[in-house]
Design a protein around this motif. Structure first.
Motif, PDB file in Angstrom:
ATOM      1  N   VAL A  70      37.072  39.631  41.498  1.00  0.00           N
ATOM      2  CA  VAL A  70      36.321  39.889  40.249  1.00  0.00           C
ATOM      3  C   VAL A  70      35.235  38.703  40.219  1.00  0.00           C
ATOM      4  O   VAL A  70      35.598  37.489  40.279  1.00  0.00           O
ATOM      5  N   GLY A  71      33.887  39.130  40.178  1.00  0.00           N
ATOM      6  CA  GLY A  71      32.799  38.038  40.233  1.00  0.00           C
ATOM      7  C   GLY A  71      33.014  37.046  41.385  1.00  0.00           C
ATOM      8  O   GLY A  71      32.962  35.882  41.221  1.00  0.00           O
ATOM      9  N   THR A  72      33.332  37.572  42.520  1.00  0.00           N
ATOM     10  CA  THR A  72      33.487  36.813  43.643  1.00  0.00           C
ATOM     11  C   THR A  72      34.526  35.839  43.830  1.00  0.00           C
ATOM     12  O   THR A  72      34.700  34.937  44.927  1.00  0.00           O
ATOM     13  N   GLN A  73      35.580  36.222  42.890  1.00  0.00           N
ATOM     14  CA  GLN A  73      36.859  35.095  42.872  1.00  0.00           C
ATOM     15  C   GLN A  73      37.991  36.140  43.107  1.00  0.00           C
ATOM     16  O   GLN A  73      38.026  37.287  42.768  1.00  0.00           O
ATOM     17  N   LYS A  74      38.946  35.626  43.847  1.00  0.00           N
ATOM     18  CA  LYS A  74      40.258  36.058  43.967  1.00  0.00           C
ATOM     19  C   LYS A  74      40.810  36.445  42.659  1.00  0.00           C
ATOM     20  O   LYS A  74      41.090  35.494  41.870  1.00  0.00           O
ATOM     21  N   GLN A  75      41.298  37.588  42.247  1.00  0.00           N
ATOM     22  CA  GLN A  75      41.761  38.012  41.003  1.00  0.00           C
ATOM     23  C   GLN A  75      42.626  39.230  40.933  1.00  0.00           C
ATOM     24  O   GLN A  75      42.275  40.099  41.559  1.00  0.00           O
ATOM     25  N   GLY A  76      43.702  39.149  40.494  1.00  0.00           N
ATOM     26  CA  GLY A  76      44.739  40.260  40.443  1.00  0.00           C
ATOM     27  C   GLY A  76      45.662  40.175  41.784  1.00  0.00           C
ATOM     28  O   GLY A  76      45.923  38.733  42.241  1.00  0.00           O
ATOM     29  N   LEU A  77      46.207  41.171  42.257  1.00  0.00           N
ATOM     30  CA  LEU A  77      46.978  41.234  43.753  1.00  0.00           C
ATOM     31  C   LEU A  77      46.132  41.036  44.982  1.00  0.00           C
ATOM     32  O   LEU A  77      45.183  41.532  45.054  1.00  0.00           O
ATOM     33  N   GLY A  78      46.933  39.990  45.976  1.00  0.00           N
ATOM     34  CA  GLY A  78      46.155  39.888  47.147  1.00  0.00           C
ATOM     35  C   GLY A  78      47.137  39.196  48.031  1.00  0.00           C
ATOM     36  O   GLY A  78      48.048  38.748  47.791  1.00  0.00           O
ATOM     37  N   THR A  79      46.835  39.066  49.236  1.00  0.00           N
ATOM     38  CA  THR A  79      47.582  38.298  50.272  1.00  0.00           C
ATOM     39  C   THR A  79      46.682  37.227  51.035  1.00  0.00           C
ATOM     40  O   THR A  79      45.604  37.741  51.572  1.00  0.00           O
ATOM     41  N   GLU A  80      46.909  36.065  51.115  1.00  0.00           N
ATOM     42  CA  GLU A  80      46.472  34.975  51.785  1.00  0.00           C
ATOM     43  C   GLU A  80      47.139  34.590  53.017  1.00  0.00           C
ATOM     44  O   GLU A  80      48.421  34.380  52.884  1.00  0.00           O
ATOM     45  N   THR A  81      46.451  34.682  54.247  1.00  0.00           N
ATOM     46  CA  THR A  81      47.302  34.474  55.402  1.00  0.00           C
ATOM     47  C   THR A  81      46.660  33.382  56.185  1.00  0.00           C
ATOM     48  O   THR A  81      45.228  33.532  56.327  1.00  0.00           O
ATOM     49  N   TRP A  82      47.360  32.265  56.793  1.00  0.00           N
ATOM     50  CA  TRP A  82      46.746  31.250  57.607  1.00  0.00           C
ATOM     51  C   TRP A  82      47.026  31.537  59.029  1.00  0.00           C
ATOM     52  O   TRP A  82      48.133  31.985  59.264  1.00  0.00           O
ATOM     53  N   PRO A  83      46.485  31.020  59.867  1.00  0.00           N
ATOM     54  CA  PRO A  83      46.618  31.111  61.430  1.00  0.00           C
ATOM     55  C   PRO A  83      47.885  30.364  61.864  1.00  0.00           C
ATOM     56  O   PRO A  83      48.368  30.840  62.811  1.00  0.00           O
ATOM     57  N   TYR A  89      51.617  30.563  57.582  1.00  0.00           N
ATOM     58  CA  TYR A  89      51.933  30.658  56.146  1.00  0.00           C
ATOM     59  C   TYR A  89      51.207  31.803  55.437  1.00  0.00           C
ATOM     60  O   TYR A  89      50.162  32.164  56.035  1.00  0.00           O
ATOM     61  N   ILE A  90      51.941  32.663  54.721  1.00  0.00           N
ATOM     62  CA  ILE A  90      51.662  33.556  53.880  1.00  0.00           C
ATOM     63  C   ILE A  90      51.742  33.764  52.585  1.00  0.00           C
ATOM     64  O   ILE A  90      53.072  33.495  52.164  1.00  0.00           O
ATOM     65  N   TYR A  91      50.970  33.827  51.667  1.00  0.00           N
ATOM     66  CA  TYR A  91      50.917  34.259  50.164  1.00  0.00           C
ATOM     67  C   TYR A  91      50.741  35.367  49.958  1.00  0.00           C
ATOM     68  O   TYR A  91      49.711  35.730  50.123  1.00  0.00           O
ATOM     69  N   LYS A  92      51.749  36.184  49.249  1.00  0.00           N
ATOM     70  CA  LYS A  92      51.351  37.239  48.728  1.00  0.00           C
ATOM     71  C   LYS A  92      51.980  37.532  47.238  1.00  0.00           C
ATOM     72  O   LYS A  92      52.980  37.127  46.831  1.00  0.00           O
ATOM     73  N   GLY A  93      50.988  37.768  46.372  1.00  0.00           N
ATOM     74  CA  GLY A  93      51.236  37.757  44.910  1.00  0.00           C
ATOM     75  C   GLY A  93      49.786  37.963  44.305  1.00  0.00           C
ATOM     76  O   GLY A  93      48.658  38.353  44.483  1.00  0.00           O
ATOM     77  N   GLU A  94      50.037  37.140  42.999  1.00  0.00           N
ATOM     78  CA  GLU A  94      48.915  37.260  41.968  1.00  0.00           C
ATOM     79  C   GLU A  94      48.029  36.045  41.905  1.00  0.00           C
ATOM     80  O   GLU A  94      48.483  34.901  42.280  1.00  0.00           O
ATOM     81  N   PHE A  95      46.807  36.272  41.683  1.00  0.00           N
ATOM     82  CA  PHE A  95      45.797  35.290  41.660  1.00  0.00           C
ATOM     83  C   PHE A  95      44.918  35.206  40.403  1.00  0.00           C
ATOM     84  O   PHE A  95      44.737  36.497  39.820  1.00  0.00           O
ATOM     85  N   ASN A  96      44.490  34.255  39.992  1.00  0.00           N
ATOM     86  CA  ASN A  96      43.723  34.166  38.746  1.00  0.00           C
ATOM     87  C   ASN A  96      42.746  33.139  39.221  1.00  0.00           C
ATOM     88  O   ASN A  96      42.859  32.039  39.205  1.00  0.00           O
ATOM     89  N   LYS A  97      41.275  33.657  39.187  1.00  0.00           N
ATOM     90  CA  LYS A  97      40.236  32.782  39.442  1.00  0.00           C
ATOM     91  C   LYS A  97      40.535  31.944  40.644  1.00  0.00           C
ATOM     92  O   LYS A  97      40.237  30.588  40.851  1.00  0.00           O
ATOM     93  N   SER A  98      40.849  32.730  41.654  1.00  0.00           N
ATOM     94  CA  SER A  98      41.215  32.492  43.247  1.00  0.00           C
ATOM     95  C   SER A  98      42.328  31.286  43.244  1.00  0.00           C
ATOM     96  O   SER A  98      42.645  30.790  44.291  1.00  0.00           O
ATOM     97  N   ASN A  99      43.062  31.174  41.967  1.00  0.00           N
ATOM     98  CA  ASN A  99      44.275  30.387  42.400  1.00  0.00           C
ATOM     99  C   ASN A  99      45.334  31.206  42.302  1.00  0.00           C
ATOM    100  O   ASN A  99      45.614  32.454  41.740  1.00  0.00           O
TER     101      ASN A  99
END
Length: 124
Positions: free
Chosen positions: A49-62, A65-75
């Motif tokens: 939303v507005g180029t920021q991570k918002q809502g559900l998503g998955t962040e994966t590092w090479p 590490y993997i984070y799967k869950g909720e984001f608010n203003k990219s946090n």
């Protein structure tokens, strides 16, 4: 001691994520669903939303590490699961990128710590 190591690891992850240079999007990384790959090969796939991570998503590092869950203003904010390269996990509540609220940390050997977390530290 382990909680300080965990806090250090999380601080490193957040700093690395912020400093990673952007490379490009597949999908809609402005207002919709898309996958963004950074130059360090970290990826985020989820809602924007507005180029920021918002809502559900998955962040994966090479590095695994993997984070799967909720984001608010990219946090990381809301409920989510962080999986560590060794298989350890933290599942619970997040705020401003840190473990905040009820959560469970499970080490790869199966040992668990359940409790209330504040800014990445278990409150004992």
């Amino acid at each position: 001691m382990k909680k300080y190591i965990l806090y250090t690891i999380l601080s490193f992850l957040i700093a690395t994520s912020v400093s990673a240079r952007k490379t490009g999007c597949e999908g809609n990384c402005e207002n919709g669903f898309g996958k963004w790959t950074y130059t360090d090969k970290t990826t985020y796939e989820g809602n924007w939303v507005g180029t920021q991570k918002q809502g559900l998503g998955t962040e994966t590092w090479p590095n695994g590490y993997i984070y799967k869950g909720e984001f608010n203003k990219s946090n990381w904010s809301g409920k989510g699961i962080l999986t560590f390269p060794d298989g350890s996990t933290y599942e619970g509540e997040w705020a401003n990128g840190f473990m905040n609220g009820k959560g469970k940390f499970t080490w790869s050997n199966g040992k668990e710590k359940i409790g209330i977390w504040e800014n990445g530290k278990l409150q004992e």
